[in-house]
Design an enzyme around this catalytic site. Structure first.
Site, PDB file in Angstrom:
ATOM      1  N   LYS A  85       0.828  -1.212   0.000  1.00 19.28           N
ATOM      2  CA  LYS A  85       0.000   0.000   0.000  1.00 19.28           C
ATOM      3  C   LYS A  85       0.861   1.260   0.000  1.00 19.28           C
ATOM      4  O   LYS A  85       0.491   2.248  -0.624  1.00 19.28           O
ATOM      5  CB  LYS A  85      -0.972  -0.009   1.166  1.00 19.28           C
ATOM      6  CG  LYS A  85      -0.334   0.032   2.507  1.00 19.28           C
ATOM      7  CD  LYS A  85      -1.373   0.018   3.606  1.00 19.28           C
ATOM      8  CE  LYS A  85      -0.635  -0.099   4.919  1.00 19.28           C
ATOM      9  NZ  LYS A  85      -1.499  -0.232   6.052  1.00 19.28           N
ATOM     10  N   THR A  86       2.022   1.200   0.645  1.00 22.93           N
ATOM     11  CA  THR A  86       2.913   2.347   0.598  1.00 22.93           C
ATOM     12  C   THR A  86       3.327   2.605  -0.850  1.00 22.93           C
ATOM     13  O   THR A  86       3.300   3.731  -1.333  1.00 22.93           O
ATOM     14  CB  THR A  86       4.175   2.095   1.449  1.00 22.93           C
ATOM     15  OG1 THR A  86       3.764   1.750   2.760  1.00 22.93           O
ATOM     16  CG2 THR A  86       5.062   3.316   1.491  1.00 22.93           C
ATOM     17  N   ASP A 131      -3.636   7.564   4.796  1.00 26.07           N
ATOM     18  CA  ASP A 131      -3.086   6.227   5.035  1.00 26.07           C
ATOM     19  C   ASP A 131      -3.589   5.715   6.387  1.00 26.07           C
ATOM     20  O   ASP A 131      -3.978   6.500   7.242  1.00 26.07           O
ATOM     21  CB  ASP A 131      -1.554   6.321   5.033  1.00 26.07           C
ATOM     22  CG  ASP A 131      -0.905   4.951   4.943  1.00 26.07           C
ATOM     23  OD1 ASP A 131      -1.603   3.980   4.622  1.00 26.07           O
ATOM     24  OD2 ASP A 131       0.313   4.866   5.192  1.00 26.07           O
ATOM     25  N   GLU A 132      -3.560   4.410   6.613  1.00 23.22           N
ATOM     26  CA  GLU A 132      -3.953   3.809   7.896  1.00 23.22           C
ATOM     27  C   GLU A 132      -5.344   4.301   8.323  1.00 23.22           C
ATOM     28  O   GLU A 132      -5.550   4.679   9.473  1.00 23.22           O
ATOM     29  CB  GLU A 132      -2.938   4.130   9.005  1.00 23.22           C
ATOM     30  CG  GLU A 132      -1.484   3.876   8.656  1.00 23.22           C
ATOM     31  CD  GLU A 132      -1.097   2.405   8.743  1.00 23.22           C
ATOM     32  OE1 GLU A 132      -1.996   1.554   8.820  1.00 23.22           O
ATOM     33  OE2 GLU A 132       0.114   2.130   8.709  1.00 23.22           O
ATOM     34  N   GLN A 140      -6.143  -4.568  10.829  1.00 25.13           N
ATOM     35  CA  GLN A 140      -5.005  -4.010  11.564  1.00 25.13           C
ATOM     36  C   GLN A 140      -5.374  -2.802  12.410  1.00 25.13           C
ATOM     37  O   GLN A 140      -4.541  -1.959  12.701  1.00 25.13           O
ATOM     38  CB  GLN A 140      -3.894  -3.617  10.589  1.00 25.13           C
ATOM     39  CG  GLN A 140      -3.203  -4.796   9.956  1.00 25.13           C
ATOM     40  CD  GLN A 140      -1.970  -4.376   9.182  1.00 25.13           C
ATOM     41  OE1 GLN A 140      -1.003  -3.902   9.739  1.00 25.13           O
ATOM     42  NE2 GLN A 140      -2.027  -4.536   7.871  1.00 25.13           N
TER      43      GLN A 140
END
Length: 703
Positions: free
Chosen positions: A35-36, A226-227, A257
């Site tokens: 994903k990064t 992100d996240e 996660q």
DNA sequence: CCGGCAGGCTTTTTT
DNA sequence: AGCCTGCCGG
């Protein structure tokens, strides 16, 4: 600008995510699914499409993560990508509030409170308002700060927070509301904001000021988060408001996660995204590039035990590999020795130190290991746990700086002035009164007439402070001079380890050298305190980390230690199912950090506070994994903890022999009267009489 | 009102 | 092992 062949570097799903630049996108990305990479390439793609980097906003979980991504993007499209706005929600909001905070009556130089400040202010106010009634229970200051923050982050009222987390305190809801109101008022009066205010105040401005909302939304035409599974409702709202003119939002995250619910994050948030942004294109990344199938089978099994069914199942791209190893150590000492021995072997095999990590549930779980690493001169960095900033000496130094910005910051004032012998808290409060009503607060002290023994040292201190502040030679020289001024106090306050602390203070002055503006320096110290890595320039060394701080990172070899009941899952999380589920996700996060080799380690006996040794059971999360999915190694040493470690048992023969005094978590203290077969012993409890105890199950500590 | 001292308690995770 | 609290003597 070079033309990048995107399809050569990305799989079809990633490519689709990267090339969707109009309208909302949700990327549900498994651990190690790239994903990064997707975010980096998307930045590159946008810029290739002619998007001005200043119109891109990349919100990540830590400032470092954003920086890392932009560095990588700059390798693809050149240094222009550094103009992308990247950082955490908090730092972004801070910058917006410096610009627009005036709408709420805040000056642009407001200060950001860190956790300790918040606790101190709440305690101060509780005392001032006389809320702490004699004899009745009142939350400790750390609980006060937690309740206050949770209320804001969950967007609920005090009663709701108390009911869920502190049922015995529900009756205090009105009292606490009084306190929190006073706190809000206090912050406004002193131009202070805490972490939560940064989000909430910025949201308030976006809510109530359509002009600003529109301007900001047009400015940041491409928003990436992100996240996303770790954002809370306030943050989700912020994203919605800032995207209000274009809905050009890409959220990336993994519902399996989510590990920050204690901060108000809810993993269901990520599943709500398509409802919040109608027309969302949902893309799943289910190929795993990080590790091989045997590791993946094991980590898939870990998350398969979760009650919630998650949205995807990962398949490895890499071939080969061996399943994880479970090592059952004798005790925590043996656990540390095992890890160190393995690390030394790995070094000999040519593995770089920076490719090795040791992960654990809570900061203090690594203490024993740290001692052993030091003994073998193995360098390490520790992430998570206590931060450099939290040492009393650093707080003292920062308080000197804070007074420069805001002379009426009573918390900083107390810290600084009570350094003087003979001057205590009450004394400073009186001096504060005087300063408040004076034209020049510090001049008022110099004119003070008092025969107290602290009077002349205080005047001396203040006049030296004024001299230092009046110079204009950059932040690092300011800090250097303040350290010099502080040194005698440091020496008398910490006679034992004052050189170490002085060294740390010097690190701070180096960090300060990177800032031009005092306010920005203070905000940065509060928002993103430097870790060991930055402060000491440590790089190529073994990493010790809490699981939370390991999020998003990867290493070739990962050890997860103290996988034992009572440590992992955290005992705090056993009461409620949701929290236990989060612990399981946490274990999943930890175990998905490994690229090549994954070790699970747990001690058969653990030390508990108070010096006792109790038998440990392997973590329930280990027991849940089907046995075929990992390999089991056992300690070659005798199964008798009395011969290792520093426990108080060592001079008493075995751990459980007749006559030994023990403590049971429920029955209290007692004496062992018989040792039965298996793991059973009979104990005569002082309060509860004789009971048969299974030492494999019950928690017995030796007194 | 200050500060030293002893004893008890605690210790999740973090922007 | 360190931090906080409460107690007591100056």
């Amino acid at each position: 600008m070079t033309n990048i062949d995107f399809s050569a570097h990305l799989n079809p799903e990633q490519l689709e995510a990267v090339q969707t630049i109009d309208g909302p996108v949700l990327v549900i990305a498994g651990a190690g699914s790239g994903k990064t990479r997707t975010l980096v390439y998307r930045v590159a793609y946008l810029m290739e499409q002619g998007v001005d980097p200043r119109n891109i906003l990349l919100l990540t979980f830590t400032r470092k993560a954003a920086q890392e991504m932009l560095n990588r993007a700059s390798e693809l499209v050149g240094p222009e990508s550094m103009l992308v706005n990247g950082g955490t929600f908090h730092s972004f909001c801070y910058l917006q509030l410096r610009q627009f905070g005036g709408v709420l009556g805040y000056p642009s130089n407001f200060t950001v409170l860190d956790r300790r400040d918040i606790e101190d202010i709440l305690t101060h106010l509780a005392r001032e308002l006389n809320l702490k009634k004699e004899g009745s229970t009142f939350p400790k200051k750390s609980a006060l700060a937690t309740i206050c923050s949770k209320k804001v982050n969950c967007m609920r009222d005090t009663r709701w927070v108390l009911t869920r987390g502190y049922p015995h305190l529900v009756h205090l809801a009105p009292v606490l509301d009084t306190l929190f109101d006073a706190y809000t008022e206090y912050k406004r009066r002193h131009a202070l904001m805490d972490y939560d205010d940064l989000l909430v105040n910025w949201k308030r401005i976006l809510d109530t000021e359509p002009d600003i909302r529109e301007m900001v939304s047009r400015r940041y035409g491409f928003i990436m988060v992100d996240e996303y599974q770790d954002t809370n409702l306030v943050q989700a709202e912020l994203v919605r408001l800032m995207a209000s003119t274009h809905n050009n939002v890409m959220a990336v995250g993994d519902d399996a996660q989510s590990i920050y619910s204690f901060r108000g994050a809810n993993f269901k948030n990520i599943l709500e995204f398509p409802n919040m942004f109608p027309g969302t294109k949902v893309i799943k990344l289910e190929r795993n590039y990080r590790t091989h199938q045997p590791n993946l089978d094991c980590t898939n099994a870990i998350i398969a035990n979760a009650q919630e069914k998650f949205t995807k199942r990962l398949v490895a791209v890499r071939r080969g590999g061996d399943p994880p190893i479970l090592y059952e150590a004798m005790d925590e000492n043996d656990q540390a020795e095992f890890v160190v021995a393995r690390i030394r072997e790995l070094f000999m095999l040519g593995v770089e130190p920076s490719e090795i990590a040791i992960l654990f549930r809570a900061g203090f779980h690594s203490f024993q290991l740290e001692g052993l690493l030091n003994r073998y001169n193995i360098e390490y960095v520790k992430r998570g746990g206590l931060k450099l900033l939290e040492g009393a000496h650093i707080k003292d130094l920062i308080s000197f700086v804070k007074l420069l910005v805001n002379p009426l910051d009573i918390i900083a004032l107390k810290r600084v002035f009570t350094l003087i012998p003979g001057l205590g808290e009450r004394g400073v409060e009186k001096i504060y009164e005087l300063m408040m009503h004076a034209q020049d607060p510090f001049e008022a002290i110099l004119g003070l007439k008092s025969r107290a023994r602290w009077a002349s040292p205080l005047k001396e201190l203040v006049s030296r402070l004024k001299t230092i502040w009046s110079k204009d030679e950059g932040l690092d020289s300011l800090i250097t001079e303040l350290i010099h001024l502080y040194e005698p106090f440091l020496q008398s306050k910490f006679p034992d380890d004052y050189p170490r602390r002085l060294q740390e203070l010097k690190e701070v002055s180096v960090i300060a050298g990177n800032f031009k503006d005092v306010g920005e320096f203070l905000a940065e110290m509060a928002l993103d305190p430097p870790d060991e890595e930055e402060a000491y320039g440590k790089r190529d060394c073994v990493c010790l980390s809490t699981v939370h701080s390991a999020k998003g990172l990867e290493w070739k070899v990962v050890f997860i230690i103290s996988l034992v009941e009572g440590r992992f899952p955290s005992p705090m999380a056993l009461e409620r199912d949701e929290e236990l589920e989060e612990e399981r996700r946490l274990f999943y996060v930890a175990s998905t950090r490994a690229k090549d080799t994954l070790y699970f380690v747990y001690p058969r006996w653990i030390n508990v506070s108070g010096g006792g040794v109790i038998p440990g059971k392997a973590s329930r999360f280990i027991e849940e994994i089907p046995p075929g999915l990992f390999r089991r190694w056992k300690s070659g040493r005798r199964q008798d903890p009395a011969h290792h470690g520093t426990s108080t048992v060592s001079n008493k023969g075995g751990p459980f022999s007749v006559g030994t005094r023990v403590r049971h978590t429920i029955f209290g203290p007692g004496t062992i009267v018989r040792v039965l077969g298996g793991e059973k012993i009979a104990v005569d409890f002082d309060g509860a009489g004789e009971k048969v105890i299974n030492t494999g199950i019950a928690r017995l500590s030796i007194l």
